[in-house]
Scaffold this active site. Structure first.
Site, PDB file in Angstrom:
ATOM      1  N   HIS A  46       0.837  -1.198   0.000  1.00  0.00           N
ATOM      2  CA  HIS A  46       0.000   0.000   0.000  1.00  0.00           C
ATOM      3  C   HIS A  46       0.870   1.246   0.000  1.00  0.00           C
ATOM      4  O   HIS A  46       1.827   1.339   0.772  1.00  0.00           O
ATOM      5  CB  HIS A  46      -0.901  -0.018   1.239  1.00  0.00           C
ATOM      6  CG  HIS A  46      -1.709   1.214   1.393  1.00  0.00           C
ATOM      7  ND1 HIS A  46      -1.458   2.140   2.381  1.00  0.00           N
ATOM      8  CD2 HIS A  46      -2.735   1.705   0.668  1.00  0.00           C
ATOM      9  CE1 HIS A  46      -2.312   3.127   2.266  1.00  0.00           C
ATOM     10  NE2 HIS A  46      -3.099   2.892   1.230  1.00  0.00           N
ATOM     11  N   ASP A  58       7.269   6.695 -20.722  1.00  0.00           N
ATOM     12  CA  ASP A  58       7.325   6.718 -22.184  1.00  0.00           C
ATOM     13  C   ASP A  58       8.750   6.447 -22.654  1.00  0.00           C
ATOM     14  O   ASP A  58       9.682   6.343 -21.847  1.00  0.00           O
ATOM     15  CB  ASP A  58       6.748   8.027 -22.739  1.00  0.00           C
ATOM     16  CG  ASP A  58       7.547   9.281 -22.384  1.00  0.00           C
ATOM     17  OD1 ASP A  58       8.791   9.214 -22.272  1.00  0.00           O
ATOM     18  OD2 ASP A  58       6.921  10.342 -22.244  1.00  0.00           O
ATOM     19  N   ASP A  60      -4.672   3.927  -4.714  1.00  0.00           N
ATOM     20  CA  ASP A  60      -4.769   4.318  -3.312  1.00  0.00           C
ATOM     21  C   ASP A  60      -5.998   5.201  -3.076  1.00  0.00           C
ATOM     22  O   ASP A  60      -6.180   6.211  -3.756  1.00  0.00           O
ATOM     23  CB  ASP A  60      -3.505   5.067  -2.918  1.00  0.00           C
ATOM     24  CG  ASP A  60      -3.284   5.155  -1.428  1.00  0.00           C
ATOM     25  OD1 ASP A  60      -4.267   5.025  -0.664  1.00  0.00           O
ATOM     26  OD2 ASP A  60      -2.133   5.355  -1.011  1.00  0.00           O
ATOM     27  N   MET A  90       3.119  13.650 -15.870  1.00  0.00           N
ATOM     28  CA  MET A  90       4.169  14.660 -15.913  1.00  0.00           C
ATOM     29  C   MET A  90       3.625  15.900 -16.614  1.00  0.00           C
ATOM     30  O   MET A  90       3.216  15.850 -17.771  1.00  0.00           O
ATOM     31  CB  MET A  90       5.403  14.149 -16.662  1.00  0.00           C
ATOM     32  CG  MET A  90       6.519  15.171 -16.734  1.00  0.00           C
ATOM     33  SD  MET A  90       7.888  14.655 -17.794  1.00  0.00           S
ATOM     34  CE  MET A  90       8.712  13.493 -16.722  1.00  0.00           C
ATOM     35  N   TYR A 127      10.451  13.767 -11.852  1.00  0.00           N
ATOM     36  CA  TYR A 127      11.707  13.005 -11.839  1.00  0.00           C
ATOM     37  C   TYR A 127      12.125  12.663 -10.410  1.00  0.00           C
ATOM     38  O   TYR A 127      12.546  11.541 -10.123  1.00  0.00           O
ATOM     39  CB  TYR A 127      12.832  13.794 -12.523  1.00  0.00           C
ATOM     40  CG  TYR A 127      12.715  13.921 -14.019  1.00  0.00           C
ATOM     41  CD1 TYR A 127      12.213  12.891 -14.812  1.00  0.00           C
ATOM     42  CD2 TYR A 127      13.128  15.084 -14.654  1.00  0.00           C
ATOM     43  CE1 TYR A 127      12.121  13.017 -16.187  1.00  0.00           C
ATOM     44  CE2 TYR A 127      13.027  15.220 -16.044  1.00  0.00           C
ATOM     45  CZ  TYR A 127      12.533  14.185 -16.795  1.00  0.00           C
ATOM     46  OH  TYR A 127      12.442  14.315 -18.152  1.00  0.00           O
ATOM     47  N   TYR A 185       5.351  13.414 -23.020  1.00  0.00           N
ATOM     48  CA  TYR A 185       4.671  13.670 -21.750  1.00  0.00           C
ATOM     49  C   TYR A 185       3.636  12.575 -21.481  1.00  0.00           C
ATOM     50  O   TYR A 185       2.538  12.843 -21.011  1.00  0.00           O
ATOM     51  CB  TYR A 185       4.010  15.055 -21.735  1.00  0.00           C
ATOM     52  CG  TYR A 185       5.010  16.197 -21.683  1.00  0.00           C
ATOM     53  CD1 TYR A 185       5.583  16.566 -20.470  1.00  0.00           C
ATOM     54  CD2 TYR A 185       5.363  16.886 -22.831  1.00  0.00           C
ATOM     55  CE1 TYR A 185       6.500  17.616 -20.414  1.00  0.00           C
ATOM     56  CE2 TYR A 185       6.279  17.936 -22.778  1.00  0.00           C
ATOM     57  CZ  TYR A 185       6.837  18.295 -21.565  1.00  0.00           C
ATOM     58  OH  TYR A 185       7.736  19.330 -21.502  1.00  0.00           O
ATOM     59  N   ASN A 194       4.179   9.928 -19.440  1.00  0.00           N
ATOM     60  CA  ASN A 194       4.551   9.216 -18.219  1.00  0.00           C
ATOM     61  C   ASN A 194       3.420   9.242 -17.200  1.00  0.00           C
ATOM     62  O   ASN A 194       2.748  10.250 -17.038  1.00  0.00           O
ATOM     63  CB  ASN A 194       5.795   9.870 -17.604  1.00  0.00           C
ATOM     64  CG  ASN A 194       6.925   9.950 -18.600  1.00  0.00           C
ATOM     65  OD1 ASN A 194       7.408   8.941 -19.080  1.00  0.00           O
ATOM     66  ND2 ASN A 194       7.336  11.162 -18.936  1.00  0.00           N
TER      67      ASN A 194
END
Length: 146
Positions: free
Chosen positions: A22, A30, A66, A76, A116, A134, A136
């Site tokens: 958890h 990407d 979650d 991102m 990052y 973009y 990710n």
């Protein structure tokens, strides 16, 4: 082979998803994402022949997001002034809506360099062949209740 498990989920990736607890996070990166350098303290899984959407859909079939955080799925953020369109984000929001009742409301954005930094703390990073920029996604695993 297993019944009921998406075939795109390799044994290595299934093991990692099973090991995650958890609040652990996983990045689906990407093709431009520096997975190896960001993942020095994480497990890096290569899925170069696949795109992010199909992996996202498969992963959300086997793990919950979650429920104790407002935005358990983060993208991102596009850098200011970067003339980039992100239609793939709409695809992600459609996918998450199939698996989480909060739908797009549970999707947030993280500034690129902060993304990052957060990726460096992830349990695992999946390096894909996704060519969209973009593209990710960072997921925070929830509690599995049977």
């Amino acid at each position: 082979m297993l019944k009921g498990i998406p075939k795109i989920l390799s044994p290595e990736l299934l093991k990692v998803l099973c090991e995650m607890g958890h609040s652990d996070r996983i990045v689906i990166a990407d093709g431009n994402f520096p997975a190896e350098s960001m993942g020095k303290d994480a497990i890096v899984i290569r899925c170069d022949g696949h795109g992010v959407p199909e992996l996202l859909d498969a992963i959300l079939q086997v793990i919950p997001l979650d429920t104790y955080v407002e935005k358990p799925m983060n993208l991102m953020e596009v850098m200011p002034g970067d003339p980039v369109k992100t239609p793939i984000w709409d695809t992600y929001k459609e996918i998450v809506a199939k698996h989480d009742e909060r739908g797009a409301a549970c999707v947030g954005n993280i500034e690129r360099f902060q993304f990052y930094e957060e990726a460096k703390k992830a349990y695992a990073i999946i390096a894909t062949g996704e060519s969209a920029v973009y593209a990710n996604v960072m997921l925070q695993k929830g509690v599995v209740i049977n």
